[in-house]
Design a protein around this motif. Structure first.
Motif, PDB file in Angstrom:
ATOM      1  N   ILE A   1       0.857  -1.188   0.000  1.00 32.94           N
ATOM      2  CA  ILE A   1       0.000   0.000   0.000  1.00 32.94           C
ATOM      3  C   ILE A   1       0.892   1.236   0.000  1.00 32.94           C
ATOM      4  O   ILE A   1       1.872   1.303   0.734  1.00 32.94           O
ATOM      5  N   ILE A   2       0.559   2.220  -0.804  1.00 33.06           N
ATOM      6  CA  ILE A   2       1.375   3.428  -0.942  1.00 33.06           C
ATOM      7  C   ILE A   2       0.556   4.640  -0.519  1.00 33.06           C
ATOM      8  O   ILE A   2      -0.617   4.777  -0.892  1.00 33.06           O
ATOM      9  N   LYS A   3       1.169   5.528   0.263  1.00 34.57           N
ATOM     10  CA  LYS A   3       0.500   6.763   0.674  1.00 34.57           C
ATOM     11  C   LYS A   3       0.088   7.577  -0.555  1.00 34.57           C
ATOM     12  O   LYS A   3       0.857   7.722  -1.504  1.00 34.57           O
ATOM     13  N   GLY A   4      -1.108   8.149  -0.498  1.00 33.74           N
ATOM     14  CA  GLY A   4      -1.572   9.023  -1.560  1.00 33.74           C
ATOM     15  C   GLY A   4      -2.134   8.289  -2.763  1.00 33.74           C
ATOM     16  O   GLY A   4      -2.561   8.928  -3.726  1.00 33.74           O
ATOM     17  N   PHE A   5      -2.151   6.953  -2.710  1.00 32.77           N
ATOM     18  CA  PHE A   5      -2.634   6.165  -3.856  1.00 32.77           C
ATOM     19  C   PHE A   5      -3.578   5.069  -3.369  1.00 32.77           C
ATOM     20  O   PHE A   5      -3.601   4.715  -2.198  1.00 32.77           O
TER      21      PHE A   5
ATOM     22  N   SER B   1      -8.065  10.943  -5.586  1.00 26.18           N
ATOM     23  CA  SER B   1      -8.690  12.104  -6.206  1.00 26.18           C
ATOM     24  C   SER B   1      -8.894  13.201  -5.171  1.00 26.18           C
ATOM     25  O   SER B   1      -8.722  12.985  -3.967  1.00 26.18           O
ATOM     26  N   GLY B   2      -9.248  14.403  -5.614  1.00 23.49           N
ATOM     27  CA  GLY B   2      -9.475  15.511  -4.706  1.00 23.49           C
ATOM     28  C   GLY B   2     -10.556  15.193  -3.690  1.00 23.49           C
ATOM     29  O   GLY B   2     -11.584  14.587  -4.032  1.00 23.49           O
ATOM     30  N   GLY B   3     -10.311  15.585  -2.449  1.00 21.32           N
ATOM     31  CA  GLY B   3     -11.277  15.308  -1.396  1.00 21.32           C
ATOM     32  C   GLY B   3     -11.128  13.937  -0.772  1.00 21.32           C
ATOM     33  O   GLY B   3     -11.972  13.515   0.021  1.00 21.32           O
ATOM     34  N   SER B   4     -10.027  13.230  -1.114  1.00 19.42           N
ATOM     35  CA  SER B   4      -9.781  11.918  -0.511  1.00 19.42           C
ATOM     36  C   SER B   4      -8.307  11.787  -0.180  1.00 19.42           C
ATOM     37  O   SER B   4      -7.470  12.550  -0.676  1.00 19.42           O
ATOM     38  N   PHE B   5      -7.986  10.789   0.670  1.00 20.12           N
ATOM     39  CA  PHE B   5      -6.604  10.617   1.090  1.00 20.12           C
ATOM     40  C   PHE B   5      -6.350   9.154   1.416  1.00 20.12           C
ATOM     41  O   PHE B   5      -7.271   8.350   1.613  1.00 20.12           O
ATOM     42  N   ASN B   6      -5.079   8.795   1.483  1.00 19.60           N
ATOM     43  CA  ASN B   6      -4.645   7.491   1.987  1.00 19.60           C
ATOM     44  C   ASN B   6      -3.320   7.695   2.699  1.00 19.60           C
ATOM     45  O   ASN B   6      -2.316   8.054   2.080  1.00 19.60           O
ATOM     46  N   ASN B   7      -3.316   7.490   4.018  1.00 17.08           N
ATOM     47  CA  ASN B   7      -2.095   7.684   4.816  1.00 17.08           C
ATOM     48  C   ASN B   7      -1.243   6.424   4.908  1.00 17.08           C
ATOM     49  O   ASN B   7      -0.331   6.335   5.715  1.00 17.08           O
ATOM     50  N   GLY B   8      -1.553   5.457   4.068  1.00 15.99           N
ATOM     51  CA  GLY B   8      -0.799   4.213   4.068  1.00 15.99           C
ATOM     52  C   GLY B   8      -1.441   3.116   4.884  1.00 15.99           C
ATOM     53  O   GLY B   8      -0.891   2.027   5.007  1.00 15.99           O
ATOM     54  N   SER B   9      -2.635   3.399   5.427  1.00 13.64           N
ATOM     55  CA  SER B   9      -3.329   2.424   6.273  1.00 13.64           C
ATOM     56  C   SER B   9      -4.545   1.803   5.592  1.00 13.64           C
ATOM     57  O   SER B   9      -5.181   0.919   6.158  1.00 13.64           O
TER      58      SER B   9
ATOM     59  N   ILE C   1      -6.756   0.363   1.948  1.00 20.11           N
ATOM     60  CA  ILE C   1      -6.676  -0.211   0.607  1.00 20.11           C
ATOM     61  C   ILE C   1      -7.131   0.817  -0.411  1.00 20.11           C
ATOM     62  O   ILE C   1      -6.514   1.004  -1.457  1.00 20.11           O
ATOM     63  N   ASN C   2      -8.227   1.518  -0.078  1.00 19.14           N
ATOM     64  CA  ASN C   2      -8.789   2.540  -0.968  1.00 19.14           C
ATOM     65  C   ASN C   2      -8.652   3.917  -0.331  1.00 19.14           C
ATOM     66  O   ASN C   2      -8.563   4.046   0.900  1.00 19.14           O
ATOM     67  N   CYS C   3      -8.648   4.934  -1.139  1.00 17.92           N
ATOM     68  CA  CYS C   3      -8.596   6.299  -0.632  1.00 17.92           C
ATOM     69  C   CYS C   3      -9.865   6.590   0.177  1.00 17.92           C
ATOM     70  O   CYS C   3     -10.965   6.131  -0.170  1.00 17.92           O
ATOM     71  N   GLN C   4      -9.697   7.345   1.263  1.00 13.10           N
ATOM     72  CA  GLN C   4     -10.796   7.675   2.156  1.00 13.10           C
ATOM     73  C   GLN C   4     -11.240   9.122   1.969  1.00 13.10           C
ATOM     74  O   GLN C   4     -10.446   9.989   1.613  1.00 13.10           O
ATOM     75  N   LYS C   5     -12.507   9.356   2.255  1.00 19.55           N
ATOM     76  CA  LYS C   5     -13.037  10.713   2.142  1.00 19.55           C
ATOM     77  C   LYS C   5     -12.435  11.601   3.219  1.00 19.55           C
ATOM     78  O   LYS C   5     -12.325  11.208   4.369  1.00 19.55           O
ATOM     79  N   CYS C   6     -12.055  12.810   2.834  1.00 21.70           N
ATOM     80  CA  CYS C   6     -11.434  13.736   3.780  1.00 21.70           C
ATOM     81  C   CYS C   6     -12.430  14.176   4.851  1.00 21.70           C
ATOM     82  O   CYS C   6     -13.627  14.323   4.592  1.00 21.70           O
ATOM     83  N   GLY C   7     -11.914  14.377   6.072  1.00 22.35           N
ATOM     84  CA  GLY C   7     -12.735  14.903   7.137  1.00 22.35           C
ATOM     85  C   GLY C   7     -12.852  16.416   7.033  1.00 22.35           C
ATOM     86  O   GLY C   7     -12.143  17.075   6.260  1.00 22.35           O
TER      87      GLY C   7
ATOM     88  N   ALA D   1      -3.515  14.404  -0.161  1.00 23.46           N
ATOM     89  CA  ALA D   1      -3.625  13.047  -0.687  1.00 23.46           C
ATOM     90  C   ALA D   1      -3.056  12.021   0.281  1.00 23.46           C
ATOM     91  O   ALA D   1      -3.471  10.855   0.273  1.00 23.46           O
ATOM     92  N   GLU D   2      -2.111  12.442   1.156  1.00 20.01           N
ATOM     93  CA  GLU D   2      -1.440  11.500   2.039  1.00 20.01           C
ATOM     94  C   GLU D   2      -1.888  11.576   3.492  1.00 20.01           C
ATOM     95  O   GLU D   2      -1.461  10.764   4.309  1.00 20.01           O
TER      96      GLU D   2
END
Length: 295
Positions: free
Chosen positions: A28-32, A55-63, A65-71, A85-86
């Motif tokens: 798993i890669i941060k931001g992807f 994509s904009g409005g989502s992130f993945n901190n490396g934890s 599988i899929n990008c999560q919606k931003c808080g 993104a990260e």
């Protein structure tokens, strides 16, 4: 999708003939996040890239599988850092301060008060700006902690601390008193103490009560396992005794083993061991043995 068999988060493994999740092969890669089917065909060919950027409005901190919606930091929360993104947005609760993208407790300001009276000078450092005192010599208004000028508050605090200490000491003394009372209660029956240990096995009522309180595994309470260890039984033997619990009580097995190995042991020996593992409730049960016992 690049697979006819698997969902977006997995790929077809031709060697295993089943779908495998993307993270089992790729990290798993941060931001992807993973591309559908990790970009692999059902034959194992890499048709597309394994990852796609959040994509904009989502992130993945490396934890994930899929990008999560931003808080979102809704008032009265303060935004310490925006979502990227990260990393998700960092929100500070009311009363906190924002520093370098994080939340910290507000700094406590210290004010030095210097007063002069004749040849003497007094300097004090205070940190609680709740009331003010006017320095007549310097004509400066400085904050002074309210507690320092309210001896009643200090007195109440001291009383509360002393009351807590006394309550703790009282509780400890009560526990020690009960423990010693139980021991003395049992010691008043020397005939029971000197009786052979097999007396316990022969008295079914007392034996049943001991089994009920000592055999169960109860969190925070020492039981037959600990008693067996005190009697020098091996860890393997104890586990085996408990594995046969449905057929025979582990406590009865321990007592029978002790009687065989140490025929000279008395009820007093058992009471001492129970006392050493803080099971004075079991010692009370032993006291129920009749004063006059037969071998």
């Amino acid at each position: 999708m690049t697979s006819d068999f698997c969902l977006d988060d997995s790929f077809w493994d031709p060697s295993l003939y089943k779908c495998e999740r993307c993270e089992t092969r790729f990290r798993i890669i941060k931001g992807f996040e993973f591309s559908p089917n990790c970009g692999l065909s059902d034959r194992g060919d890499q048709l597309k890239r394994q990852y796609k950027k959040c994509s904009g409005g989502s992130f993945n901190n490396g934890s994930f599988i899929n990008c999560q919606k931003c808080g979102f930091c809704a008032p009265p929360l303060l935004a310490a850092s925006a979502c990227s993104a990260e990393s998700d947005a960092v929100c500070c609760s009311e009363g906190k301060q924002v520093l370098h993208g994080g939340c910290i407790d507000p700094e406590v300001k210290t004010t030095v008060i210097t007063t002069s009276s004749g040849p003497f000078t007094t300097t004090a450092s205070v940190t609680d700006p709740t009331i003010t005192v006017v320095d007549p010599a310097a004509s400066v208004i400085s904050p002074v902690p309210s507690v320092a000028h309210h001896p009643n508050i200090i007195k109440l605090t001291g009383i509360s601390i002393c009351a807590g200490i006394l309550s703790t000491l009282t509780l400890v003394c009560l526990i020690l008193f009960i423990k010693r009372w139980r021991t003395r209660h049992f010691n008043k029956a020397p005939e029971v103490q000197d009786a052979p240990l097999k007396t316990v096995l022969n008295n079914l009522d007392v034996l049943e009560e001991l089994v009920l309180v000592l055999d169960p595994d109860i969190a925070g309470a020492k039981n037959t396992r600990h008693l067996a260890a005190q009697c020098s039984f091996s860890f393997a033997w104890i586990n085996y005794a408990y594995s046969m619990k449905d057929h025979k009580s582990p406590l009865i097995a321990v007592l029978e083993g002790v009687v065989t190995k140490n025929p000279d042991w008395t009820v007093g020996h058992l009471a001492g061991l129970l006392n050493s593992i803080d099971r004075n409730d079991a010692v009370d049960i032993l006291a129920k043995l009749p004063a006059k016992v037969e071998d």
